[in-house]
Motif scaffolding. Structure first.
Motif, PDB file in Angstrom:
ATOM      1  N   MET A  29       4.491   9.911 -13.961  1.00 34.97           N
ATOM      2  CA  MET A  29       4.886   9.912 -12.559  1.00 34.97           C
ATOM      3  C   MET A  29       5.841   8.757 -12.301  1.00 34.97           C
ATOM      4  N   PRO A  30       7.047   9.050 -11.799  1.00 37.97           N
ATOM      5  CA  PRO A  30       7.978   7.960 -11.519  1.00 37.97           C
ATOM      6  C   PRO A  30       7.497   7.130 -10.340  1.00 37.97           C
ATOM      7  N   GLY A  31       7.849   5.862 -10.360  1.00 36.20           N
ATOM      8  CA  GLY A  31       7.487   5.002  -9.249  1.00 36.20           C
ATOM      9  C   GLY A  31       8.583   5.009  -8.192  1.00 36.20           C
ATOM     10  N   LEU A  32       8.495   4.073  -7.269  1.00 38.20           N
ATOM     11  CA  LEU A  32       9.515   3.941  -6.232  1.00 38.20           C
ATOM     12  C   LEU A  32      10.843   3.572  -6.879  1.00 38.20           C
ATOM     13  N   THR A  33      11.910   4.088  -6.342  1.00 38.99           N
ATOM     14  CA  THR A  33      13.233   3.737  -6.842  1.00 38.99           C
ATOM     15  C   THR A  33      13.983   2.937  -5.785  1.00 38.99           C
ATOM     16  N   GLY A  34      14.949   2.155  -6.244  1.00 39.25           N
ATOM     17  CA  GLY A  34      15.730   1.355  -5.317  1.00 39.25           C
ATOM     18  C   GLY A  34      15.177  -0.037  -5.081  1.00 39.25           C
ATOM     19  N   GLY A  35      14.006  -0.335  -5.629  1.00 38.51           N
ATOM     20  CA  GLY A  35      13.438  -1.677  -5.511  1.00 38.51           C
ATOM     21  C   GLY A  35      12.432  -1.798  -4.377  1.00 38.51           C
ATOM     22  N   TRP A  36      11.447  -2.677  -4.574  1.00 38.16           N
ATOM     23  CA  TRP A  36      10.444  -2.936  -3.553  1.00 38.16           C
ATOM     24  C   TRP A  36       9.851  -4.316  -3.808  1.00 38.16           C
ATOM     25  N   THR A  37       9.046  -4.807  -2.883  1.00 40.15           N
ATOM     26  CA  THR A  37       8.454  -6.140  -3.002  1.00 40.15           C
ATOM     27  C   THR A  37       6.956  -6.060  -2.754  1.00 40.15           C
ATOM     28  N   THR A  38       6.227  -7.005  -3.324  1.00 40.12           N
ATOM     29  CA  THR A  38       4.786  -7.070  -3.117  1.00 40.12           C
ATOM     30  C   THR A  38       4.482  -7.685  -1.750  1.00 40.12           C
ATOM     31  N   PHE A  43       5.339 -13.853   3.062  1.00 45.22           N
ATOM     32  CA  PHE A  43       5.081 -15.247   3.416  1.00 45.22           C
ATOM     33  C   PHE A  43       6.092 -16.156   2.717  1.00 45.22           C
ATOM     34  N   SER A  44       6.596 -17.130   3.446  1.00 53.16           N
ATOM     35  CA  SER A  44       7.520 -18.100   2.858  1.00 53.16           C
ATOM     36  C   SER A  44       6.724 -19.257   2.255  1.00 53.16           C
ATOM     37  N   ARG A  45       7.219 -19.772   1.140  1.00 55.72           N
ATOM     38  CA  ARG A  45       6.559 -20.874   0.451  1.00 55.72           C
ATOM     39  C   ARG A  45       7.591 -21.933   0.090  1.00 55.72           C
ATOM     40  N   ALA A 103       4.964   4.907 -11.551  1.00 50.25           N
ATOM     41  CA  ALA A 103       3.926   4.690 -10.541  1.00 50.25           C
ATOM     42  C   ALA A 103       2.776   3.867 -11.116  1.00 50.25           C
ATOM     43  N   GLU A 104       2.408   4.131 -12.359  1.00 47.29           N
ATOM     44  CA  GLU A 104       1.288   3.418 -12.980  1.00 47.29           C
ATOM     45  C   GLU A 104       1.611   1.933 -13.141  1.00 47.29           C
ATOM     46  N   PHE A 105       2.820   1.633 -13.613  1.00 46.90           N
ATOM     47  CA  PHE A 105       3.200   0.229 -13.782  1.00 46.90           C
ATOM     48  C   PHE A 105       3.371  -0.447 -12.423  1.00 46.90           C
ATOM     49  N   ASP A 106       3.896   0.271 -11.443  1.00 45.82           N
ATOM     50  CA  ASP A 106       4.022  -0.293 -10.099  1.00 45.82           C
ATOM     51  C   ASP A 106       2.659  -0.734  -9.564  1.00 45.82           C
ATOM     52  N   ASP A 107       1.643   0.109  -9.751  1.00 48.13           N
ATOM     53  CA  ASP A 107       0.295  -0.253  -9.300  1.00 48.13           C
ATOM     54  C   ASP A 107      -0.202  -1.490 -10.038  1.00 48.13           C
ATOM     55  N   PHE A 108       0.095  -1.572 -11.334  1.00 46.47           N
ATOM     56  CA  PHE A 108      -0.320  -2.732 -12.119  1.00 46.47           C
ATOM     57  C   PHE A 108       0.350  -4.002 -11.602  1.00 46.47           C
ATOM     58  N   ILE A 109       1.624  -3.910 -11.242  1.00 48.36           N
ATOM     59  CA  ILE A 109       2.345  -5.076 -10.718  1.00 48.36           C
ATOM     60  C   ILE A 109       1.717  -5.531  -9.406  1.00 48.36           C
ATOM     61  N   ARG A 110       1.426  -4.586  -8.507  1.00 43.86           N
ATOM     62  CA  ARG A 110       0.805  -4.940  -7.215  1.00 43.86           C
ATOM     63  C   ARG A 110      -0.520  -5.664  -7.440  1.00 43.86           C
ATOM     64  N   PHE A 111      -1.326  -5.145  -8.354  1.00 43.35           N
ATOM     65  CA  PHE A 111      -2.627  -5.752  -8.616  1.00 43.35           C
ATOM     66  C   PHE A 111      -2.469  -7.134  -9.254  1.00 43.35           C
ATOM     67  N   SER A 112      -1.548  -7.257 -10.202  1.00 48.17           N
ATOM     68  CA  SER A 112      -1.377  -8.511 -10.942  1.00 48.17           C
ATOM     69  C   SER A 112      -0.727  -9.602 -10.098  1.00 48.17           C
ATOM     70  N   ALA A 113       0.092  -9.217  -9.123  1.00 42.18           N
ATOM     71  CA  ALA A 113       0.804 -10.205  -8.310  1.00 42.18           C
ATOM     72  C   ALA A 113      -0.142 -10.986  -7.414  1.00 42.18           C
ATOM     73  N   GLU A 114      -1.272 -10.366  -7.049  1.00 45.60           N
ATOM     74  CA  GLU A 114      -2.212 -10.965  -6.086  1.00 45.60           C
ATOM     75  C   GLU A 114      -1.453 -11.343  -4.819  1.00 45.60           C
ATOM     76  N   ASN A 115      -1.440 -12.620  -4.415  1.00 48.87           N
ATOM     77  CA  ASN A 115      -0.755 -12.973  -3.165  1.00 48.87           C
ATOM     78  C   ASN A 115       0.599 -13.639  -3.409  1.00 48.87           C
ATOM     79  N   VAL A 118       6.591 -10.893  -5.727  1.00 48.73           N
ATOM     80  CA  VAL A 118       7.244 -10.265  -6.872  1.00 48.73           C
ATOM     81  C   VAL A 118       8.197  -9.195  -6.357  1.00 48.73           C
ATOM     82  N   VAL A 119       9.443  -9.331  -6.731  1.00 44.87           N
ATOM     83  CA  VAL A 119      10.468  -8.341  -6.387  1.00 44.87           C
ATOM     84  C   VAL A 119      10.607  -7.392  -7.581  1.00 44.87           C
TER      85      VAL A 119
END
Length: 204
Positions: A29-38, A43-45, A103-115, A118-119
């Motif tokens: 299953m392809p993930g989102l295309t065009g880029g996304w952010t967690t 929040f600015s740091r 889609a599978e790797f996108d979900d992994f990135i969201r989970f791994s990024a925590e707070n 990640v672009v």
């Protein structure tokens, strides 16, 4: 006429049964295309720095460094068909991950990024694919030198665009390497002089 219609119905029924019996191949299953952010990018740091020998240098915060380590390890191990590479943007306190949409790797990135922030950006080729091309070209270096094409460096780009060939013979390399590997080979060429060995320092 009735007999012909009966035969046609049996034929169509057989086609339906054969079609339903053949399982469709599972496609990734392809993930989102065009880029996304967690979510952490909302929040600015403040950027962090470290003092090294009297010089103030940018530093990667520990939570972001840990997220990068998780994504890189998981990308190489379990999502190699998608993962292309990453870079650290210390000024904006974020990581940029390049991947073939999944889609599978996108979900992994969201989970791994925590707070952390990640672009995620699209890549044409995975690190696995470019590494295979890299290794093939490195294995052929002697043959290319014998053919008059001098290659100074071979690097798989972390953004998944291509294998970068550094050479003092850019014009010749642009002709000969695609001729040898095919026009579809993911190669790009930059001008680079020959690699010179480091001089042995004098012993006082």
């Amino acid at each position: 006429m009735r007999r012909d219609r009966y035969r046609l119905r049996l034929l169509l029924l057989g086609v339906v049964l054969m079609t339903s019996a053949c399982d469709e191949p599972a496609l990734p299953m392809p993930g989102l295309t065009g880029g996304w952010t967690t979510a952490g990018c909302e929040f600015s740091r403040p950027a962090e720095t470290v003092n090294v020998g009297g010089r103030i240098l940018p530093a990667t915060p520990a939570p972001l460094a840990a997220a990068i380590a998780r994504i890189d390890a998981g990308g190489r191990a379990d999502h190699a068909a998608s993962y292309a590479g990453l870079e650290v943007d210390q000024q904006h306190v974020r990581a940029i991950v390049y991947r073939v949409p999944s889609a599978e790797f996108d979900d992994f990135i969201r989970f791994s990024a925590e707070n952390t922030c990640v672009v995620v950006r699209d890549a044409v080729h995975s690190l696995t694919e470019l590494t295979a091309w890299h290794d093939r070209i490195v294995a052929d270096l002697a043959a290319w030198t014998a053919a008059g094409v001098h290659i100074s460096s071979v690097v798989a780009r972390h953004d998944g665009t291509a294998v970068e060939i550094g050479t003092p013979d850019v014009d010749l390399a642009r002709i000969e390497l695609p001729r040898g590997y095919g026009r579809a080979a993911p190669l790009t060429f930059v001008e680079q002089g020959p690699v010179l060995p480091m001089a042995v320092p004098n012993t006082p």
